[in-house]
Write a protein that holds these residues in place. Structure first.
Motif, PDB file in Angstrom:
ATOM      1  N   LYS A  25       0.884  -1.106   0.020  1.00 52.17           N
ATOM      2  CA  LYS A  25       0.005  -0.009   0.047  1.00 52.17           C
ATOM      3  C   LYS A  25       0.884   1.427   0.011  1.00 52.17           C
ATOM      4  CE  LYS A  25      -3.710   2.194   2.355  1.00 52.17           C
ATOM      5  NZ  LYS A  25      -4.645   2.288   3.793  1.00 52.17           N
ATOM      6  N   PHE A  62       1.830   6.375  -7.154  1.00 49.64           N
ATOM      7  CA  PHE A  62       0.922   7.150  -7.537  1.00 49.64           C
ATOM      8  C   PHE A  62       0.885   8.727  -7.439  1.00 49.64           C
ATOM      9  CE2 PHE A  62      -1.802   3.097  -7.678  1.00 49.64           C
ATOM     10  CZ  PHE A  62      -1.745   2.927  -9.036  1.00 49.64           C
ATOM     11  N   GLN A 108       2.375   1.391  -3.392  1.00 52.69           N
ATOM     12  CA  GLN A 108       1.342   1.981  -4.264  1.00 52.69           C
ATOM     13  C   GLN A 108       1.130   3.492  -4.159  1.00 52.69           C
ATOM     14  OE1 GLN A 108      -1.993  -0.298  -3.560  1.00 52.69           O
ATOM     15  NE2 GLN A 108      -1.314  -1.891  -5.251  1.00 52.69           N
ATOM     16  N   GLU A 109       1.092   4.074  -2.890  1.00 48.34           N
ATOM     17  CA  GLU A 109       0.728   5.501  -2.800  1.00 48.34           C
ATOM     18  C   GLU A 109       2.155   6.372  -3.273  1.00 48.34           C
ATOM     19  OE1 GLU A 109       0.081   5.878   1.330  1.00 48.34           O
ATOM     20  OE2 GLU A 109      -2.217   5.294   1.122  1.00 48.34           O
TER      21      GLU A 109
END
Length: 243
Positions: free
Chosen positions: A228, A235, A231-232
């Motif tokens: 997670k 992105f 991904q943060e």
């Protein structure tokens, strides 16, 4: 030698003999008292003395083992093994007469417990049903586990080989332990993994089986949060580039 001197020597020998026997009986009584007392302390189902004496197979197996172990130390042939075989027939608990067991030892329920010849068990140890303290070598050497003081081994757990479970360590139900376990730690899983997390009842010190963490689940959760975060981060960089 005068008759008075003979009488004095004879009396001294008798006194020494009876003092030795008295001390031995005192030790036996104290051991039995502790073995019964620990059942009251650790099993809330124990109602009275007669119930403990007649209805607890763990107590029966331990009592017979203490006799067979003493005969084993004295190198009496055959009889120790016969006693341990009778205890297994009577209780479903198989304890080799060569195993060394400390004070206040308690086997709860007991059926299916196996304790090997070179096993060493410290004081205040608690085993649940189906526990195996087994060996991994066919040589006549130390091949079974050593359990420190206050160790708790949950139902169906297997502790194999010449390994050491440190003082007050806990083994979760169904675990298979093949490596040393540090003091004051809990090990769960197959193969057993040490979990650095307190899983004890503060008042009784008993292993809380329903609160034992799953190390695999903990690891998956850790990986999930790492993914997670990645991904943060990815992105977030993409959005910055677009702007």
């Amino acid at each position: 030698m005068s008759s008075e001197l003979k009488f004095s020597v004879h009396r001294s020998l008798l006194t020494a003999h009876y003092n030795k026997r008295y001390k031995m009986l005192t030790r036996i009584y104290q051991t039995l008292k502790e073995d019964i007392g620990i059942i009251y302390k650790k099993d809330p189902a124990a109602r009275n003395l007669l119930e403990v004496i007649f209805c607890y197979p763990g107590f029966h197996a331990l009592l017979l083992h203490r006799i067979s172990h003493k005969l084993w130390i004295w190198k009496v042939p055959l009889i120790p093994r016969l006693l341990s075989t009778f205890a297994r027939f009577l209780t479903g608990i198989d304890i080799h007469p060569g195993a060394t067991i400390g004070r206040r030892f308690f086997i709860d329920h007991g059926m299916g417990v196996v304790i090997g010849e070179t096993t060493e068990i410290g004081d205040d140890v608690l085993l649940y049903q189906g526990v195996t303290l087994g060996g991994t070598s066919s040589k006549a050497e130390k091949r079974h586990p050593t359990l420190g003081r206050g160790v708790v081994v949950g139902a169906g757990a297997k502790v194999l080989g010449n390994i050491t479970l440190g003082n007050y360590s806990k083994v979760g139900a169904g675990s298979v332990v093949i490596n040393d376990v540090p003091e004051h730690s809990t090990v769960v899983g197959i193969p057993g993994r040490v979990v650095i997390q307190k899983t004890l009842d503060e008042e009784s010190g008993v292993l809380m089986h329903n609160r034992i963490p799953d190390p695999i689940s903990c690891e998956l959760n850790r990986l999930k949060y790492e993914v997670k975060d990645l991904q943060e981060a990815v992105f977030g960089k993409k959005e910055e580039n677009l702007n």
